[in-house]
Design a protein around this motif. Structure first.
Motif, PDB file in Angstrom:
ATOM      1  N   GLU A   3       0.807  -1.211   0.000  1.00  0.00           N
ATOM      2  CA  GLU A   3       0.000   0.000   0.000  1.00  0.00           C
ATOM      3  C   GLU A   3       0.841   1.262   0.000  1.00  0.00           C
ATOM      4  O   GLU A   3       2.053   1.223   0.210  1.00  0.00           O
ATOM      5  N   GLN A   4       0.208   2.387  -0.215  1.00  0.00           N
ATOM      6  CA  GLN A   4       0.869   3.665  -0.040  1.00  0.00           C
ATOM      7  C   GLN A   4       1.234   3.822   1.434  1.00  0.00           C
ATOM      8  O   GLN A   4       0.564   3.281   2.312  1.00  0.00           O
TER       9      GLN A   4
ATOM     10  N   ARG B 248      -8.123  -1.407   6.596  1.00  0.00           N
ATOM     11  CA  ARG B 248      -7.341  -1.172   5.378  1.00  0.00           C
ATOM     12  C   ARG B 248      -7.352  -2.429   4.513  1.00  0.00           C
ATOM     13  O   ARG B 248      -7.967  -3.432   4.868  1.00  0.00           O
ATOM     14  N   GLU B 284      -6.704   1.296  -1.965  1.00  0.00           N
ATOM     15  CA  GLU B 284      -5.969   2.289  -1.191  1.00  0.00           C
ATOM     16  C   GLU B 284      -6.912   3.104  -0.316  1.00  0.00           C
ATOM     17  O   GLU B 284      -6.503   4.073   0.321  1.00  0.00           O
TER      18      GLU B 284
END
Lengths: 268, 354
Positions: A3-4, B248, B284
């Motif tokens: 991920e970022q 997430r 994201e």
């Protein structure tokens, strides 16, 4: 796929929500201000480093009254008296080129007035002592046939000149810049529409010389030189004076493009 | 996201964004005109207006093209991406004014239709130095105006996402045309160094940004492709359970598609990482109030079935996951749109498919 690099301390931005988290808002605010400052710096930098604009004049919105004699050949002109000029060694008259609104020549407006004195209203355009008037056709008043005919061209001399073909209206003041490639389309339209074409020759000292272009018979060449406008050319022909103007007679087919591009920016 | 369409779904963020964009453009023009008038008092208003509008549009285009790759590198740039459509419409409007004033100045009031004149007044296509630069700008203008006109979600839905996306990728063609328009136009007659330097640096900046973003994406995809190739037919080893933080996702490439495995309240669900709105990177995003939220424009999806909450009707494919020995296994075959899956508890030690 990784991920970022976010952390839980960085909240997700959701645009339709009312507020942005303070940390994120600060980040964005700082970047926006930086981008804005760069943009404004560019605006100032680009503006300040433009090429010089020509010292020409177009009295846009100012209409004046003029009186003189109409001459049609090779291009419509107004021969105006210069009272007192003879006392200072100058010519008694000046030839002012004529045009009308837009990218048009004045032929149709004055064709019936050849050799006549007229009074007209128009807007002055001038540069380096060469003058043009954008006349209002409806303002023309015929004052009758002139007592003295216009001067015949003086004796000519062979000459080879290098310069750029410009339309007299824009280069003498209506547009800045009124020459070079960025203005080519406009110059093409103007000359195609009848505006007198001029060979602008840059002297060694940077000052300009303007030479009216006609064919070998002294006729207008507008529609035969459109492909040569706004780039360096060399023309060989017979150079003569018509009052205070210079005229170059040459067959347009003999015009020669100069290979190398040597921009001659506006003289200050 | 909307099941009905409005010209603009205003909210406080969009209002601030638009005020900033419009104010910035006006400020840019004011500075350009004021400095020009101060340095060149003999300059004419119409020329300065044409130049000011043209350079403003070019600056805006650089900002627009920078936001995407910047946001890929650092999600804190996402607030600028959220309303990028309005930035694009503003740029197209400024560019249109530049084109309209130029056409009026150089082609109107003559003996030929101005649009015809635009494409025929310079025929020197045989020479690079004399090449007609105005048609290049006109073609770029057609692209950016077309993009602005179709930027609304109405067109995204009705043109279909692939067509819409392909149309909007033409912005890079427009950028190339504009570079040529300037390089073959004003740069040939201007003697200053600021404009060519800015144009060159701008191109290098955009090229480097996009190259870096593409390399990063490519490296991640290659890494996942190796993992994917190592997987036998059927289930693939996606990642360790601990690699997915609460709220997430972990994004993996499965059968050529990006799949986001989200963790919400201790349970795992997998759905396509490609938002149905503008192909945004759903993986994201975050889970907010039990819904997966796309980081680009805030579109929402239910983790278990990939559908948007009513009245919205966006849907993305879901995938089956299971947990074995602390590893997350994924079935790379997408399930039909709308298929319900049971979220898998991260503590699951068995092999029951979700």
């Amino acid at each position: 796929m990784s991920e970022q690099p976010q952390t839980d301390a960085e909240p997700l931005y959701i645009g339709w929500q009312g507020e942005t988290a303070p940390g994120l808002a600060r980040f964005v605010r700082e970047r926006v201000i930086a981008v804005l400052l760069v943009a404004l710096g560019l605006a100032a930098g680009i503006a300040a480093t433009q090429a010089p604009f020509g010292a020409s004049r177009f009295e846009f919105g100012v209409e004046r009254s003029f009186e003189g004699q109409i001459e049609l050949s090779p291009y419509p002109m107004l021969i105006v008296d210069r009272p007192g000029a003879e006392n200072t060694g100058g010519a008694p008259t000046s030839r002012w080129l004529l045009t009308v609104f837009g990218k048009r020549g004045a032929d149709s407006a004055v064709v019936h007035l050849a050799g006549h004195r007229v009074r007209l209203t128009g807007t002055l355009i001038d540069r380096d002592g060469v003058t043009m008037v954008e006349l209002l056709p409806e303002s023309l008043v015929d004052l009758g046939a002139a007592a003295v005919a216009g001067a015949a061209p003086a004796a000519s001399t062979p000459a080879t000149l290098q310069g750029e073909i410009v339309d007299s209206k824009c280069y003498l003041g209506v547009m800045k810049p009124g020459n070079l490639k960025v203005h080519r389309a406009c110059a093409t339209r103007c000359i195609s529409g009848g505006v007198p074409p001029v060979l602008m020759v840059r002297r060694a000292d940077g000052t300009a010389r303007y030479v009216l272009l006609v064919d070998a018979d002294g006729a207008a060449v507008n529609d035969r030189i459109l492909h040569m406008v706004a780039e360096p050319v060399e023309i060989t022909g017979a150079l003569s004076r018509l009052g205070d103007l210079e005229v170059l007679r040459a067959d347009p087919a003999s015009y020669r493009r100069l290979g190398s591009w040597s921009p001659s920016p506006e003289a200050p | 996201m909307g099941h009905t369409y409005q010209a603009v779904q205003w909210n406080p963020q969009k209002k601030r964004y638009d005020q900033l964009v419009v104010g910035g453009v006006l400020l840019y023009l004011a500075v350009f005109m004021a400095v020009s008038a101060a340095v060149f008092p003999e300059a004419t208003l119409e020329t300065l207006l044409i130049r000011g509008l043209g350079t403003a549009a070019l600056v805006l285009l650089h900002i627009i093209l920078s936001i995407g790759p910047l946001a890929r590198r650092d999600p804190r740039w996402l607030p600028l991406l959220y309303n990028r459509r309005h930035l694009g419409v503003t740029m197209a409007t400024v560019a249109f004014l530049h084109g309209a004033f130029s056409t009026l100045q150089f082609h109107a009031f003559g003996d030929v239709n101005p649009i015809v004149s635009l494409f025929t007044s310079n025929t020197r296509v045989d020479s690079i130095a004399q090449f007609p630069f105005q048609p290049l700008g006109a073609c770029a203008l057609v692209i950016v105006v077309l993009m602005a006109a179709t930027s609304h979600d109405f067109w995204l839905r009705n043109l279909s996402a692939p067509v819409w996306k392909a149309l909007h990728m033409l912005v890079y063609v427009a950028y190339a045309l504009i570079l040529l328009h300037v390089a073959l136009g004003s740069l040939q007659t201007e003697s200053g160094t600021v404009t060519p330097a800015a144009l060159g640096l701008g191109a290098v900046w955009l090229g480097a940004l996009h190259l870096r973003a593409a390399r990063a994406e490519g490296a991640r995809d290659r890494e996942e492709e190796v993992r994917e190739a190592a997987a036998a037919e059927g289930w693939m080893d996606a990642c360790g359970v601990d690699e997915i933080p609460e709220g997430r996702a972990k994004v993996v490439v499965a059968a050529g598609d990006r799949v986001a495995i989200f963790r919400s309240e201790g349970h795992l669900s997998a759905l396509s990482s490609v938002c149905q709105h503008q192909n945004g990177p759903l993986g994201e995003g975050r889970v907010v109030d039990g819904l997966v939220v796309c980081p680009w424009h805030g579109f929402q999806y239910r983790p278990r079935c990939g559908t948007s909450p009513e009245p919205f009707d966006e849907r993305v494919p879901t995938f089956r996951v299971r947990v074995e020995d602390g590893r997350v296994l994924l079935d790379p075959r997408p399930l039909p749109l709308g298929t319900e899956t049971d979220p898998v508890p991260v503590s699951s030690a068995g092999s029951s498919p979700a």
